[in-house]
Write a protein that holds these residues in place. Sequence first.
Motif, short mmCIF file in Angstrom:
data_model
loop_
_atom_site.label_atom_id
_atom_site.label_comp_id
_atom_site.label_asym_id
_atom_site.label_seq_id
_atom_site.Cartn_x
_atom_site.Cartn_y
_atom_site.Cartn_z
N TYR A 207 -4.65 9.67 -15.05
CA TYR A 207 -5.00 8.66 -14.46
C TYR A 207 -4.43 7.33 -15.02
O TYR A 207 -4.54 6.24 -14.08
N VAL A 208 -4.07 7.29 -16.30
CA VAL A 208 -3.38 6.21 -16.65
C VAL A 208 -2.01 5.99 -16.35
O VAL A 208 -1.77 4.64 -15.88
N ARG A 209 -1.47 7.06 -15.98
CA ARG A 209 0.05 6.90 -15.36
C ARG A 209 -0.27 6.19 -14.04
O ARG A 209 1.00 5.91 -13.17
N ALA B 129 -1.99 4.01 -12.86
CA ALA B 129 -2.47 2.46 -12.75
C ALA B 129 -1.31 1.80 -12.28
O ALA B 129 -1.76 0.82 -11.41
N PRO B 130 -0.02 1.86 -12.55
CA PRO B 130 0.76 1.07 -11.91
C PRO B 130 0.76 0.90 -10.44
O PRO B 130 0.65 -0.06 -9.60
N TRP B 131 0.69 2.31 -9.99
CA TRP B 131 0.64 2.36 -8.45
C TRP B 131 -0.63 1.71 -7.85
O TRP B 131 -0.51 1.27 -6.74
N LEU B 132 -1.70 2.03 -8.34
CA LEU B 132 -2.83 1.27 -7.96
C LEU B 132 -2.81 -0.38 -8.00
O LEU B 132 -3.31 -0.80 -7.05
N LEU B 133 -2.21 -0.77 -8.81
CA LEU B 133 -1.82 -2.37 -9.19
C LEU B 133 -1.00 -2.67 -7.68
O LEU B 133 -1.17 -3.59 -7.11
N VAL B 134 0.07 -1.77 -7.58
CA VAL B 134 1.00 -2.21 -6.36
C VAL B 134 0.28 -2.13 -5.16
O VAL B 134 0.35 -3.07 -4.27
N ILE B 135 -0.58 -1.08 -4.88
CA ILE B 135 -1.33 -1.04 -3.51
C ILE B 135 -2.48 -2.22 -3.44
O ILE B 135 -2.38 -2.80 -2.59
N GLY B 136 -3.13 -2.38 -4.72
CA GLY B 136 -4.06 -3.41 -4.43
C GLY B 136 -3.32 -4.94 -4.42
O GLY B 136 -3.94 -5.84 -3.51
N GLY B 137 -2.34 -4.98 -5.15
CA GLY B 137 -1.43 -6.25 -4.65
C GLY B 137 -1.03 -6.49 -3.33
O GLY B 137 -1.15 -7.57 -2.74
N LEU B 138 -0.59 -5.52 -3.02
CA LEU B 138 0.00 -5.48 -1.44
C LEU B 138 -1.04 -5.92 -0.40
O LEU B 138 -1.04 -6.57 0.45
N PRO C 248 0.25 -11.60 -8.91
CA PRO C 248 0.15 -11.37 -10.35
C PRO C 248 -0.10 -9.80 -10.73
O PRO C 248 0.52 -9.06 -11.59
N MET C 249 -0.89 -9.34 -9.71
CA MET C 249 -1.21 -7.73 -9.86
C MET C 249 0.22 -6.87 -9.61
O MET C 249 0.63 -5.92 -10.63
N MET C 250 1.26 -7.33 -8.79
CA MET C 250 2.45 -6.59 -8.75
C MET C 250 3.32 -6.69 -9.85
O MET C 250 3.94 -5.82 -10.27
N ALA C 251 3.32 -8.16 -10.25
CA ALA C 251 4.09 -8.12 -11.44
C ALA C 251 3.72 -7.26 -12.78
O ALA C 251 4.53 -6.73 -13.49
N ALA C 252 2.29 -7.30 -12.74
CA ALA C 252 1.73 -6.57 -14.07
C ALA C 252 2.06 -4.90 -13.55
O ALA C 252 2.35 -4.25 -14.58
N ALA C 253 2.09 -4.71 -12.27
CA ALA C 253 2.55 -3.37 -11.95
C ALA C 253 3.81 -2.74 -12.76
O ALA C 253 4.23 -1.80 -13.14
N SER C 254 4.73 -3.83 -12.45
CA SER C 254 6.31 -3.49 -12.74
C SER C 254 6.41 -3.32 -14.26
O SER C 254 7.04 -2.62 -14.94
N VAL C 255 5.60 -4.30 -15.06
CA VAL C 255 5.63 -3.95 -16.63
C VAL C 255 5.00 -2.94 -16.93
O VAL C 255 5.35 -2.30 -17.93
N LEU C 256 3.92 -2.72 -16.36
CA LEU C 256 3.13 -1.58 -16.81
C LEU C 256 3.85 -0.16 -16.43
O LEU C 256 3.81 0.81 -17.15
N ALA C 257 4.48 -0.11 -15.59
CA ALA C 257 5.39 0.86 -15.42
C ALA C 257 6.51 1.28 -16.09
O ALA C 257 6.90 2.43 -16.78
N GLY C 258 6.97 0.11 -16.57
CA GLY C 258 8.05 0.20 -17.47
C GLY C 258 7.62 0.81 -18.98
O GLY C 258 8.08 1.47 -19.55
N ALA C 259 6.51 0.57 -19.22
CA ALA C 259 5.89 0.83 -20.55
C ALA C 259 5.28 2.36 -20.17
O ALA C 259 5.33 3.11 -21.25
#
Length: 361
Positions: free
Chosen positions: A11-13, A15-24, A38-49
């Motif tokens: 479920y943690v992994r 999280a980036p996709w949920l932020l993408v969907i929410g942001g769009l 901001p949600m999609m920018a956070a998704a990019s960084v979170l995905a990288g991590a």
Amino acid sequence: MATLSTQWPRYVRLAPWLLVIGGLVWDSLATADYWGDPMMAAASVLAGALLPLRDTVAVGAAISAGVLVLTSRDGTLGTTAGWLELANTVFAALIGIWVNRVIARHGRRLAVVRSVAEAAQQAVLPAPPDRVGPLAVAACYRAAQTEALIGGDAYAVQETPFGVRLLIADVRGKGLRAVAAVSVLLGAFRENAERATDLPALADALEHSLARESAGSDEEVRTEGFITALLGEVDGLDGGLRLLNCGHPGPYRLPADGGAVTLLPARDPGLPLGMGGLGVPRSGPDAWPFAPGDTLLLVTDGVTEARDGAGEFYDPAARLTPLGPFDRPQRLIDALVLDVERWTGGPRDDDMAVLAVARRS
């Protein structure tokens, strides 16, 4: 080791996709201000991590495609505002990829360090053989910190002309000094176990080696450095057990018939190794029966000083008796380690070393 993604729950992994969907979705409902950016920018960084490189690129591509569709729908595609929006999105995606590569590089370095530490652990504290003379043997070392592979606890088993001799020890302190002391102690034990005529002579030889090694150290190491140790000897002729305690937690005997686990206390516990300069005479060994099928359990204070939520110390005798009998030393150690983890309910404060030997003949 590309990322740390395999260490996270599923479920943690996500999280980036949920932020993408929410942001769009948010951007599609409020395109004038693009509050979802901001949600999609956070998704990019979170995905990288959290995600592998392929998934990080996929998240960035999904965000860029989504923003491209939204700007096209708004009629801003091709305008300065539209190009800036798309450029910001691509920049955020590139930041996510950069974060992913930095974490991957440090992950590879950590893997190298861990492999070196593991090699050092095997060199300094090798696993004993499964069988030494009349004894079946098993041992285990668990660091208090999960990332650590080496520490200041030690054990050894060696067949000698005087019987099978055992050692378990705990070095005061941690870090490289403790590891160095373990190396000196085990080297001295392997050399002198073959020569010393009895356990007090063996303890004196270990004391001498440690004093010689610390002679060039600073004042704190010479005056405050010490090692608690328990030396044992199983006679190959009569099967008798002799124990010499140097300030260490006492061992436990598990009878062959599966009866109660009992502590074998020292009649006169001696000072730890490294404190011979105090001039206190060394105590003599204690003799105990050790019948075929009996098991001897030696532990460090990482076991006996493990606490539960109420602050109570772990008692191997009380806890292990209802879990037995154990047909092999390894089963005993596995049960003990698992029970200590249940008892503490979390990280321990100290390293834990365990040595178990069972007399088979």
